[in-house]
Design a protein around this motif. Structure first.
Motif, PDB file in Angstrom:
ATOM      1  N   MET A 131      84.834  13.667  55.447  1.00 45.00           N
ATOM      2  CA  MET A 131      84.820  15.133  55.446  1.00 45.00           C
ATOM      3  C   MET A 131      85.739  15.728  54.383  1.00 45.00           C
ATOM      4  SD  MET A 131      82.517  15.948  57.385  1.00 45.00           S
ATOM      5  CE  MET A 131      82.785  17.696  57.211  1.00 45.00           C
ATOM      6  N   SER A 132      86.439  14.875  53.606  1.00 44.90           N
ATOM      7  CA  SER A 132      87.268  15.419  52.531  1.00 44.90           C
ATOM      8  C   SER A 132      86.417  16.131  51.498  1.00 44.90           C
ATOM      9  CB  SER A 132      88.066  14.295  51.872  1.00 44.90           C
ATOM     10  OG  SER A 132      87.190  13.312  51.338  1.00 44.90           O
ATOM     11  N   PHE A 133      85.156  15.671  51.341  1.00 41.91           N
ATOM     12  CA  PHE A 133      84.215  16.322  50.423  1.00 41.91           C
ATOM     13  C   PHE A 133      84.008  17.771  50.820  1.00 41.91           C
ATOM     14  CE2 PHE A 133      79.685  17.245  49.418  1.00 41.91           C
ATOM     15  CZ  PHE A 133      79.815  17.230  48.044  1.00 41.91           C
ATOM     16  N   PHE A 134      83.812  18.013  52.126  1.00 40.54           N
ATOM     17  CA  PHE A 134      83.608  19.367  52.624  1.00 40.54           C
ATOM     18  C   PHE A 134      84.876  20.193  52.447  1.00 40.54           C
ATOM     19  CE2 PHE A 134      79.979  17.485  54.584  1.00 40.54           C
ATOM     20  CZ  PHE A 134      79.096  18.517  54.792  1.00 40.54           C
ATOM     21  N   ARG A 135      86.027  19.603  52.770  1.00 37.71           N
ATOM     22  CA  ARG A 135      87.272  20.362  52.713  1.00 37.71           C
ATOM     23  C   ARG A 135      87.599  20.787  51.286  1.00 37.71           C
ATOM     24  NH1 ARG A 135      88.990  16.628  56.741  1.00 37.71           N
ATOM     25  NH2 ARG A 135      89.932  15.305  55.155  1.00 37.71           N
ATOM     26  N   SER A 136      87.396  19.880  50.311  1.00 39.38           N
ATOM     27  CA  SER A 136      87.715  20.230  48.931  1.00 39.38           C
ATOM     28  C   SER A 136      86.858  21.382  48.452  1.00 39.38           C
ATOM     29  CB  SER A 136      87.514  19.009  48.027  1.00 39.38           C
ATOM     30  OG  SER A 136      86.151  18.617  47.998  1.00 39.38           O
ATOM     31  N   ASP A 166      83.258  25.915  56.539  1.00 39.66           N
ATOM     32  CA  ASP A 166      83.561  25.066  55.393  1.00 39.66           C
ATOM     33  C   ASP A 166      82.920  25.566  54.105  1.00 39.66           C
ATOM     34  OD1 ASP A 166      80.903  24.556  55.796  1.00 39.66           O
ATOM     35  OD2 ASP A 166      81.144  22.447  56.374  1.00 39.66           O
ATOM     36  N   GLY A 167      82.397  26.797  54.120  1.00 37.74           N
ATOM     37  CA  GLY A 167      81.724  27.339  52.959  1.00 37.74           C
ATOM     38  C   GLY A 167      80.213  27.286  53.061  1.00 37.74           C
ATOM     39  N   THR A 168      79.694  26.506  54.017  1.00 42.03           N
ATOM     40  CA  THR A 168      78.247  26.431  54.227  1.00 42.03           C
ATOM     41  C   THR A 168      77.797  27.254  55.426  1.00 42.03           C
ATOM     42  OG1 THR A 168      78.285  24.497  55.703  1.00 42.03           O
ATOM     43  CG2 THR A 168      78.300  24.061  53.332  1.00 42.03           C
ATOM     44  N   ALA A 216      72.041  25.428  53.352  1.00 41.42           N
ATOM     45  CA  ALA A 216      73.179  25.690  52.474  1.00 41.42           C
ATOM     46  C   ALA A 216      73.844  24.372  52.122  1.00 41.42           C
ATOM     47  CB  ALA A 216      74.170  26.632  53.159  1.00 41.42           C
ATOM     48  N   TRP A 217      74.747  24.403  51.127  1.00 39.71           N
ATOM     49  CA  TRP A 217      75.388  23.187  50.672  1.00 39.71           C
ATOM     50  C   TRP A 217      76.783  23.524  50.170  1.00 39.71           C
ATOM     51  CZ3 TRP A 217      70.913  25.363  49.071  1.00 39.71           C
ATOM     52  CH2 TRP A 217      70.962  26.116  47.899  1.00 39.71           C
ATOM     53  N   PRO A 218      77.690  22.529  50.146  1.00 42.69           N
ATOM     54  CA  PRO A 218      79.059  22.778  49.693  1.00 42.69           C
ATOM     55  C   PRO A 218      79.081  23.349  48.283  1.00 42.69           C
ATOM     56  CG  PRO A 218      78.913  20.651  50.762  1.00 42.69           C
ATOM     57  CD  PRO A 218      77.503  21.142  50.609  1.00 42.69           C
ATOM     58  N   GLY A 219      79.890  24.369  48.086  1.00 43.65           N
ATOM     59  CA  GLY A 219      79.987  25.023  46.792  1.00 43.65           C
ATOM     60  C   GLY A 219      78.938  26.089  46.567  1.00 43.65           C
ATOM     61  N   GLY A 220      78.027  26.259  47.531  1.00 44.96           N
ATOM     62  CA  GLY A 220      76.988  27.263  47.411  1.00 44.96           C
ATOM     63  C   GLY A 220      77.397  28.579  48.037  1.00 44.96           C
ATOM     64  N   LYS A 242      85.598  23.649  50.398  1.00 44.81           N
ATOM     65  CA  LYS A 242      86.002  24.841  51.154  1.00 44.81           C
ATOM     66  C   LYS A 242      87.132  25.556  50.445  1.00 44.81           C
ATOM     67  CE  LYS A 242      87.945  26.299  55.576  1.00 44.81           C
ATOM     68  NZ  LYS A 242      88.411  25.877  56.889  1.00 44.81           N
ATOM     69  N   PHE A 243      88.162  24.790  50.069  1.00 47.30           N
ATOM     70  CA  PHE A 243      89.310  25.431  49.456  1.00 47.30           C
ATOM     71  C   PHE A 243      88.984  25.941  48.062  1.00 47.30           C
ATOM     72  CE2 PHE A 243      91.606  22.454  52.428  1.00 47.30           C
ATOM     73  CZ  PHE A 243      91.943  23.451  53.312  1.00 47.30           C
ATOM     74  N   ALA A 244      88.148  25.220  47.339  1.00 45.04           N
ATOM     75  CA  ALA A 244      87.741  25.690  46.025  1.00 45.04           C
ATOM     76  C   ALA A 244      86.955  26.973  46.132  1.00 45.04           C
ATOM     77  CB  ALA A 244      86.909  24.620  45.317  1.00 45.04           C
ATOM     78  N   SER A 245      86.092  27.036  47.165  1.00 47.95           N
ATOM     79  CA  SER A 245      85.272  28.233  47.368  1.00 47.95           C
ATOM     80  C   SER A 245      86.140  29.434  47.689  1.00 47.95           C
ATOM     81  CB  SER A 245      84.266  27.985  48.492  1.00 47.95           C
ATOM     82  OG  SER A 245      83.542  29.145  48.768  1.00 47.95           O
TER      83      SER A 245
END
Length: 396
Positions: free
Chosen positions: A1-6, A287-289, A219-223, A8-11
Motif C-alpha cells: 500500500m506504499s504505492f497508494f500512500r505516495s 487515498d486520492g481515488t 479511478a486510479w492513483p494520481g488521477g 496520496k501525499f503527492a496528490s
C-alpha cells in the motif's frame, strides 16, 4: 500500500499548490460578492407537481443563479433570473476538454416550515478543490453559500413538505473560453439550478445487486477520482448498462490485482464485518481515488461519536473483495451499503464476483440495522429534529 500512500501525499501537495496559485492569480481581481446580487423574477411561474409525482432531476424551479468569471476582471455580478437555456460558443472548452465540475446538495423544509441546508460548507470546500484541480476559478465559500440561500429563498415554494422530500441543488462550474487550444480557461460560468425531489426509494428499501468490476476501474492513483468532475461519471454508464443486462443494478468498483474495494456505482461503499467479538464498519481510505463524500464523512463522524467503542470499530482502511467473500463464507459479513447525497444510504443485498454470488444479509425491511440507523440519524439532522454541531444551516 506504499504505492497508494505516495500518490496520496503527492496528490495533496499538487492540489495545495494549485489552489494557492489559483488564489494568487485572482488576488488582484474581483472576488465573489453576494452583496452585489441582482434578481429578476420570472413572470410565468411553473405549475407545482404533487409530491407523489416528483422524479429525481426531471423538473426544475422557476429561477437559476449565475455568476460569470474572467481572468482579467474576476467574478462578475451574481444574478438570479428566470430558468433559461445557456448560450455558449461551439468551441467553448467545456465541450471539448471537459472543463466542468459540479456539486450535489439539498434544501429541506422542517416541521416548522424553516428551510435548511445540510453541511453546505463541505460542498463548497470540495467544489473549490475540484475547481483548482482543473484550473477553473476558486471562490469564497461563504459568499457562494449566501447566494445559494438567496436562490433557495426566491424559489422557496419548490421546497416540498414532508420527510424524505427536498429540493436538490446542483451548483456547476464550467469553462466557457471560446478556443480549441488546450490551456487554462480565461472565462468561466458558475451556475446553480434546483429540482424538487422525493424519497430515493419511494416504495421502501430495495437492496441492490452489484457486479464486481475488475477489468474496468472508476479511478486510479494520481488521477481525479477524489474530485467531483463530470468526466468521472460518463465512462461509468457503459459498465453499469452491461451489469444491468446481467441482472445487476450497479458496479462494485475494484482496483488492482488484489481487488481493493473502492466505490459502488457513484456512491462511497461501506461494509460491516464481525471481528474479535466486535463489529467493524469499514470503508476505503481517502487515498486520492475515493470521492470525499459529504454523506461518507457524516456517517463516519456520527458512528464514531454514537456507537459504543466497546462494541464497534470504525475503520478507513484498504480491504479487498476477497476479504468480503471470506467474511461472507464465515458468516461474518453483517451488512453493506452505499452512501451518497441522493439516497443517503443504499443497502446492498448481493455481489457477483468471478462467478460467485456473495450474499449480504438484509433485514425484514430490506436493509441492515446500521444502514437504517445512520439513515435515521442523518435525516433527523437534515429536517431539524436533532441538533448536531453546525450541520444543519437555516436559510436566512
Amino acid at each position: 500500500m506504499s504505492f497508494f500512500r505516495s500518490f496520496k501525499f503527492a496528490s495533496i501537495s499538487r492540489c495545495s499548490k494549485s489552489l494557492s496559485s489559483t488564489n494568487k492569480r485572482n488576488i488582484m481581481t474581483a472576488g465573489l460578492d453576494a452583496s452585489k446580487l441582482e434578481i429578476t423574477k420570472a413572470e410565468n411561474l411553473k405549475p407545482m407537481l404533487p409530491n407523489d409525482q416528483l422524479v429525481f432531476g426531471k423538473t426544475f424551479t422557476d429561477h437559476m443563479l449565475e455568476i460569470e468569471w474572467t481572468k482579467d476582471q474576476g467574478w462578475g455580478t451574481p444574478k438570479i433570473s428566470p430558468y433559461h437555456n445557456l448560450s455558449l460558443d461551439p468551441s467553448a472548452v467545456v465541450f471539448h476538454y471537459a472543463f466542468e465540475l459540479f456539486e450535489g446538495m439539498k434544501a429541506f423544509r422542517d416541521a416548522e416550515g424553516k428551510i435548511r441546508l445540510f453541511r453546505p460548507d463541505m460542498n463548497m470546500i470540495r467544489m473549490n478543490k475540484s475547481a483548482a484541480r482543473i484550473t477553473l476559478p476558486t471562490f469564497d465559500d461563504e459568499e457562494l453559500i449566501k447566494l445559494i440561500e438567496k436562490f433557495v429563498s426566491v424559489d422557496e415554494r419548490f421546497v416540498p413538505k414532508g420527510e424524505g422530500y427536498s429540493l436538490y441543488l446542483r451548483p456547476t462550474l464550467i469553462g466557457t473560453t471560446a478556443s480549441l487550444g488546450v490551456s487554462a480557461p480565461d472565462r468561466a460560468l458558475l451556475y446553480v439550478i434546483a429540482s424538487p425531489v422525493g424519497p430515493y426509494y419511494a416504495t421502501g428499501f430495495k437492496p441492490v445487486s452489484l457486479e464486481a468490476s475488475e477489468n474496468l476501474v472508476r479511478a486510479w492513483p494520481g488521477g481525479v477520482g477524489d474530485k467531483k468532475l463530470g468526466a468521472n461519471y460518463a465512462p461509468c454508464i457503459k459498465p453499469q448498462l452491461e451489469a444491468a443486462a446481467r441482472g445487476h443494478q450497479q458496479n462494485l468498483w475494484l482496483f488492482g490485482e488484489e481487488g481493493y474495494v473502492t466505490e459502488v456505482g457513484t456512491m462511497n461503499a461501506f461494509f460491516v464485518f464481525e471481528a474479535d467479538g466486535k463489529k467493524e464498519l469499514v470503508t476505503a481510505p481517502l487515498d486520492g481515488t475515493i470521492l470525499e463524500g459529504v454523506t461518507r464523512d457524516s456517517i463516519l463522524e456520527l458512528c464514531r461519536e454514537r456507537l459504543p467503542s466497546s462494541e464497534w470499530t470504525i475503520s478507513e482502511r484498504p480491504f479487498t473483495i476477497k476479504e468480503v467473500k471470506e467474511n461472507a463464507d464465515a458468516g461474518k459479513l453483517v451488512e453493506a451499503f452505499g452512501a451518497g447525497t441522493a439516497a443517503i444510504v443504499s443497502p446492498i443485498g448481493n455481489i457477483s464476483w468471478k462467478g460467485n454470488e456473495i450474499k449480504v444479509p438484509v433485514g425484514s425491511e430490506g436493509t441492515g440495522e446500521l444502514t437504517k440507523t445512520v439513515l435515521d440519524w442523518i435525516m433527523g439532522i437534515q429536517y431539524g429534529k436533532v441538533t448536531f454541531k453546525n450541520w444543519s444551516r437555516v436559510v436566512q
